[in-house]
Design an enzyme around this catalytic site. Sequence first.
Site, PDB file in Angstrom:
ATOM      1  N   LYS A   1      33.477  38.358  31.284  1.00  0.00           N
ATOM      2  CA  LYS A   1      33.742  39.438  32.723  1.00  0.00           C
ATOM      3  C   LYS A   1      32.728  40.680  32.822  1.00  0.00           C
ATOM      4  O   LYS A   1      32.079  41.591  32.798  1.00  0.00           O
ATOM      5  CB  LYS A   1      35.044  40.603  32.128  1.00  0.00           C
TER       6      LYS A   1
ATOM      7  N   THR B   1      38.911  50.338  39.202  1.00  0.00           N
ATOM      8  CA  THR B   1      38.792  48.790  39.750  1.00  0.00           C
ATOM      9  C   THR B   1      40.409  48.485  39.459  1.00  0.00           C
ATOM     10  O   THR B   1      41.069  49.807  38.692  1.00  0.00           O
ATOM     11  CB  THR B   1      37.993  48.019  39.004  1.00  0.00           C
TER      12      THR B   1
ATOM     13  N   SER C   1      44.784  43.875  35.987  1.00  0.00           N
ATOM     14  CA  SER C   1      45.318  43.838  34.983  1.00  0.00           C
ATOM     15  C   SER C   1      45.261  42.921  34.314  1.00  0.00           C
ATOM     16  O   SER C   1      45.720  42.546  32.786  1.00  0.00           O
ATOM     17  CB  SER C   1      46.921  43.815  34.808  1.00  0.00           C
TER      18      SER C   1
ATOM     19  N   TYR D   1      40.352  51.003  24.840  1.00  0.00           N
ATOM     20  CA  TYR D   1      38.993  50.873  25.394  1.00  0.00           C
ATOM     21  C   TYR D   1      38.384  51.871  25.600  1.00  0.00           C
ATOM     22  O   TYR D   1      37.546  52.116  26.305  1.00  0.00           O
ATOM     23  CB  TYR D   1      38.266  49.068  26.156  1.00  0.00           C
TER      24      TYR D   1
ATOM     25  N   ASP E   1      22.736  18.094  33.426  1.00  0.00           N
ATOM     26  CA  ASP E   1      22.926  17.745  34.609  1.00  0.00           C
ATOM     27  C   ASP E   1      24.017  18.074  35.050  1.00  0.00           C
ATOM     28  O   ASP E   1      23.901  18.354  36.765  1.00  0.00           O
ATOM     29  CB  ASP E   1      23.633  16.048  34.479  1.00  0.00           C
TER      30      ASP E   1
ATOM     31  N   GLY F   1      35.757  33.794  41.597  1.00  0.00           N
ATOM     32  CA  GLY F   1      34.849  32.992  42.331  1.00  0.00           C
ATOM     33  C   GLY F   1      33.691  33.782  41.765  1.00  0.00           C
ATOM     34  O   GLY F   1      32.147  33.397  41.660  1.00  0.00           O
ATOM     35  N   GLY F   2      33.621  34.841  40.933  1.00  0.00           N
ATOM     36  CA  GLY F   2      32.653  35.712  40.636  1.00  0.00           C
ATOM     37  C   GLY F   2      31.115  35.028  39.030  1.00  0.00           C
ATOM     38  O   GLY F   2      30.031  34.387  39.662  1.00  0.00           O
TER      39      GLY F   2
END
Lengths: 313, 313
Positions: free
Chosen positions: A49, A71, A74, A111, A168, A177-178
Amino acid sequence: MKQELIDCHERIKEYIHHTPIMESGHIEHFLGNDLYFKCENFQRAGAFKMRGATNAILQLSDEQRSKGVITHSSGNFAQALALAAKKLNVKCYIVMPHDAPYVKRNAVLMYGGEIVECAPTMESRERVCNHMIEETGATFIHASNDINVILGQGTSAKELLESQPDLDVIIVSVGGGGLLAGTILAAQNFGKPGIEVYGGEPLEADDAYRSVESGVIQCNSSTNTIADGLRTQLGDVTFPIIKEGVKQIIRVRENEIVSSMRVIWERMKIIVEPSSAVALAVLIKERPLFEGKKVGIILSGGNVDLDNLPFDN
Amino acid sequence: MKQELIDCHERIKEYIHHTPIMESGHIEHFLGNDLYFKCENFQRAGAFKMRGATNAILQLSDEQRSKGVITHSSGNFAQALALAAKKLNVKCYIVMPHDAPYVKRNAVLMYGGEIVECAPTMESRERVCNHMIEETGATFIHASNDINVILGQGTSAKELLESQPDLDVIIVSVGGGGLLAGTILAAQNFGKPGIEVYGGEPLEADDAYRSVESGVIQCNSSTNTIADGLRTQLGDVTFPIIKEGVKQIIRVRENEIVSSMRVIWERMKIIVEPSSAVALAVLIKERPLFEGKKVGIILSGGNVDLDNLPFDN
């Protein structure tokens, strides 16, 4: 999208780790595949991420950056956005239910992110988030349904293909889905012709499988899976890319996720979270599909709560 | 010993992994040291022991090899000797108490070792072992007190120093002392002048500390430590090397071992066993000793039983 991916990678390079690629003689021997694991569990903030979060912030104007980003999450995206913002000297707000686990709150605080509490409902989350945006002018960054986030996530597969250009197949897990959309774009532009991208999804939160089957974005009515990173749903930016580019989405059961996680821990001696293990679970479950193929697996992250592991039984 | 180490490394190279060296921004930031972790948890059979076991077998004559090798161990050396023997097409007998944990038995069997059961006493172990040697002509290989084993273990520090030649300090854990003695030999021959080697030992099995203090090999009357790889004792080959070359042996408590293990799991996302964590525990405990120094830590192994982790509390 080739140039966009190259530019994105160049842009975020100094803020992210170029993660290692590991092999496992044991697992290769067991499955009979030539197998490469891209270790995003070693990425900053412990998951892929960080790539998308960094790219999204770097694409903002100075004016936007001065007002911060926000955003609601969690999970790993909250930590990643907080860390990326910190590194870029941007204020970061994270909207989080007041009952979110201590470890998740703590990671964001560590952070330097500012936690804004909401009630544990979708409605409250969005109301609090919109209120904060009005008040601060912060830019909302979605964890997956944003092309800049998708491009960032795609740089992991780009690195993997730069090292192993003749893969392959690439298998990744799918939540919002990112990562899957980004991997598809990278495979289309840096993979060999005919390379196939598979999505792995928990049966207990199989919205992506049903969306691709039906051609229309589907919701999850429940998300009772240990793979907590995969409880989210596709959106209008990720879905078209996935629908067009994914070879197949394969669903796995909870016990398959846990046992594949255990194989990775025991054999590879690395810590991955359940969401990461879903991709290997797909390969183990559908072995005939991948026979004789050279396979890349993206291990999405390694953030687990050591006090709550699923192995004790 | 320089040439011996070079020859040994050359000899075993194709049978072992050249393990990666990892860094951790988090841990470095917390401790203020420039820190390099040599990851023997990624070594074949999950521990540095594979190096010494391989070298010891390779030094045998064809005649000796044809009769096999034998050791008594229920830990990492048993697995390593079994795997090394398998790779070299040599028969391997492991004398193990009949009540040894299933996971340990299983690991040896998986590598093709033949388990010979004994009663869980020192006397039975040696009697059974001697009986097998008489019967089969197999060569006994000690887990640590053997110069060929020591030289093999020293190749880990040799690789570390080839990558980071200006290390001021190397810290390793000490059980039987094979890794510590090998690391001392490697540091003396490949380190910069004045490089210091520290041993880390559980307070609960501090025979090496007491041996170095008193100048005479001491025993453990009890070995009640979670660091199960460090319950063994020094011998007449390891002790002189350690006595002469170690800067200091530092003892750590059980809770210090567990919390340093937790730091490695959480921050580095890799699986190490308690014995590995002892070296970092030393650095955390005696921070002033290492101030401003460039430190290498050898993470000795990564074999843990996921059903019995020490974190749940």
